[in-house]
Design a protein around this motif. Structure first.
Motif, PDB file in Angstrom:
ATOM      1  N   LEU A  84      -4.260  -1.835  -7.872  1.00  0.00           N
ATOM      2  CA  LEU A  84      -5.115  -2.885  -7.335  1.00  0.00           C
ATOM      3  C   LEU A  84      -6.317  -2.264  -6.639  1.00  0.00           C
ATOM      4  O   LEU A  84      -6.171  -1.294  -5.907  1.00  0.00           O
ATOM      5  N   GLY A  85      -7.483  -2.838  -6.844  1.00  0.00           N
ATOM      6  CA  GLY A  85      -8.688  -2.292  -6.232  1.00  0.00           C
ATOM      7  C   GLY A  85      -9.017  -0.939  -6.828  1.00  0.00           C
ATOM      8  O   GLY A  85      -8.146  -0.235  -7.313  1.00  0.00           O
ATOM      9  N   ASN A 133       0.841  -1.197   0.000  1.00  0.00           N
ATOM     10  CA  ASN A 133       0.000   0.000   0.000  1.00  0.00           C
ATOM     11  C   ASN A 133       0.874   1.244   0.000  1.00  0.00           C
ATOM     12  O   ASN A 133       1.953   1.257   0.605  1.00  0.00           O
ATOM     13  N   LEU A 134       0.400   2.295  -0.659  1.00  0.00           N
ATOM     14  CA  LEU A 134       1.139   3.554  -0.685  1.00  0.00           C
ATOM     15  C   LEU A 134       1.074   4.206   0.690  1.00  0.00           C
ATOM     16  O   LEU A 134       0.010   4.269   1.306  1.00  0.00           O
ATOM     17  N   THR A 135       2.213   4.705   1.159  1.00  0.00           N
ATOM     18  CA  THR A 135       2.265   5.346   2.470  1.00  0.00           C
ATOM     19  C   THR A 135       2.030   6.847   2.389  1.00  0.00           C
ATOM     20  O   THR A 135       1.850   7.494   3.414  1.00  0.00           O
ATOM     21  N   ARG A 136       2.047   7.401   1.183  1.00  0.00           N
ATOM     22  CA  ARG A 136       1.728   8.824   0.978  1.00  0.00           C
ATOM     23  C   ARG A 136       1.317   9.027  -0.467  1.00  0.00           C
ATOM     24  O   ARG A 136       1.470   8.132  -1.301  1.00  0.00           O
ATOM     25  N   ASP A 137       0.808  10.202  -0.771  1.00  0.00           N
ATOM     26  CA  ASP A 137       0.423  10.519  -2.145  1.00  0.00           C
ATOM     27  C   ASP A 137       1.664  10.558  -3.032  1.00  0.00           C
ATOM     28  O   ASP A 137       2.761  10.911  -2.568  1.00  0.00           O
ATOM     29  N   ARG A 189       7.430   9.498  -7.877  1.00  0.00           N
ATOM     30  CA  ARG A 189       7.981   8.683  -6.793  1.00  0.00           C
ATOM     31  C   ARG A 189       6.828   8.223  -5.907  1.00  0.00           C
ATOM     32  O   ARG A 189       6.052   9.016  -5.397  1.00  0.00           O
ATOM     33  N   LEU A 190       6.759   6.903  -5.735  1.00  0.00           N
ATOM     34  CA  LEU A 190       5.770   6.285  -4.866  1.00  0.00           C
ATOM     35  C   LEU A 190       6.501   5.750  -3.644  1.00  0.00           C
ATOM     36  O   LEU A 190       7.609   5.226  -3.762  1.00  0.00           O
ATOM     37  N   SER A 191       5.894   5.882  -2.498  1.00  0.00           N
ATOM     38  CA  SER A 191       6.438   5.275  -1.277  1.00  0.00           C
ATOM     39  C   SER A 191       5.455   4.220  -0.840  1.00  0.00           C
ATOM     40  O   SER A 191       4.278   4.505  -0.642  1.00  0.00           O
ATOM     41  N   MET A 192       5.933   2.985  -0.714  1.00  0.00           N
ATOM     42  CA  MET A 192       5.015   1.905  -0.374  1.00  0.00           C
ATOM     43  C   MET A 192       5.534   1.079   0.785  1.00  0.00           C
ATOM     44  O   MET A 192       6.725   1.092   1.095  1.00  0.00           O
ATOM     45  N   ALA A 193       4.598   0.388   1.420  1.00  0.00           N
ATOM     46  CA  ALA A 193       4.914  -0.518   2.516  1.00  0.00           C
ATOM     47  C   ALA A 193       4.318  -1.876   2.192  1.00  0.00           C
ATOM     48  O   ALA A 193       3.188  -1.976   1.721  1.00  0.00           O
ATOM     49  N   SER A 194       5.099  -2.916   2.431  1.00  0.00           N
ATOM     50  CA  SER A 194       4.635  -4.285   2.221  1.00  0.00           C
ATOM     51  C   SER A 194       4.782  -5.027   3.543  1.00  0.00           C
ATOM     52  O   SER A 194       5.847  -4.999   4.159  1.00  0.00           O
ATOM     53  N   PRO A 220      -3.675   0.112  -2.727  1.00  0.00           N
ATOM     54  CA  PRO A 220      -2.822  -1.060  -2.963  1.00  0.00           C
ATOM     55  C   PRO A 220      -2.305  -1.076  -4.403  1.00  0.00           C
ATOM     56  O   PRO A 220      -3.047  -0.753  -5.332  1.00  0.00           O
ATOM     57  N   VAL A 221      -1.031  -1.426  -4.576  1.00  0.00           N
ATOM     58  CA  VAL A 221      -0.414  -1.498  -5.902  1.00  0.00           C
ATOM     59  C   VAL A 221       0.503  -2.706  -5.990  1.00  0.00           C
ATOM     60  O   VAL A 221       1.017  -3.192  -4.989  1.00  0.00           O
TER      61      VAL A 221
END
Length: 186
Positions: free
Chosen positions: A108-109, A12-16, A30-35, A75-76
């Motif tokens: 996703l979604g 999921n992205l942690t910020r815009d 730039r995407l920031s994501m957490a898994s 979610p990505v």
């Protein structure tokens, strides 16, 4: 020595997204994501949740789409290569971090599903949303597996009738001729 650098990550992205247009006209986002990874500690029996945070750089038309359709919490699935960035900070210390340079970003979604899950009670079941995401992920993973197989493996599978009748175990049954045998006594 051959090298292979490929990463597939879902989170999921942690910020815009942060969008920039470079002076060359190239777009980057730039995407920031957490898994998350959940597992049970075998010694204590406690549930452990491990979170991996990573930045993702998306270039070109995908950067435009990411800016337009993605937001915090979405979610990505990201497919790309791992890259190590190194720099000196303000104090002169060497710093480094890994990031992903994306070849492909899958949203996703839908935003309606994401906002519905955000507004749901914390204990409310989200099984329908989870089932939709899982179904979408499985389709994406199957597509990635198809593209990752070497051309020779695909050709062998197409020409081998024994393989097409067996279950998909990832093994290829080659119909080779038996090993050479001669008439020598030794």
């Amino acid at each position: 020595m051959a090298s292979y650098n490929r990463v597939v990550m879902v989170g999921n992205l942690t910020r815009d997204p942060e969008y920039k247009q470079l002076s060359s006209g190239q777009a980057v986002c730039r995407l920031s994501m957490a898994s998350n990874r959940q597992f049970k500690n075998k010694q204590t029996g406690a549930d452990i949740q491990e979170v991996c945070y990573i930045d993702v750089d998306v270039w070109g038309p995908q950067a435009e789409s990411s800016r337009q359709y993605l937001s915090k919490g979405r979610p990505v699935l990201v497919e790309g290569r791992l890259k190590l960035d190194s720099w000196d900070d303000q104090n002169g210390q060497k710093r480094s971090k890994h990031s992903i340079v994306a070849d492909r970003v899958v949203f996703l979604g839908s935003s309606a599903e994401t906002s519905a899950s955000d507004s749901a009670e914390p204990d409310a079941p989200t099984s329908q949303l989870d089932a939709n995401i899982e179904r979408e992920l499985m389709g994406q993973i199957a597509d990635i597996k198809k593209r990752a197989k070497p051309a020779g493996a695909v050709k062998a599978r197409e020409t081998s009738p024994a393989q097409s009748n067996s279950s998909d175990t990832g093994e290829i049954d080659f119909k080779d001729s038996p090993a050479f045998q001669d008439d020598l006594p030794f």
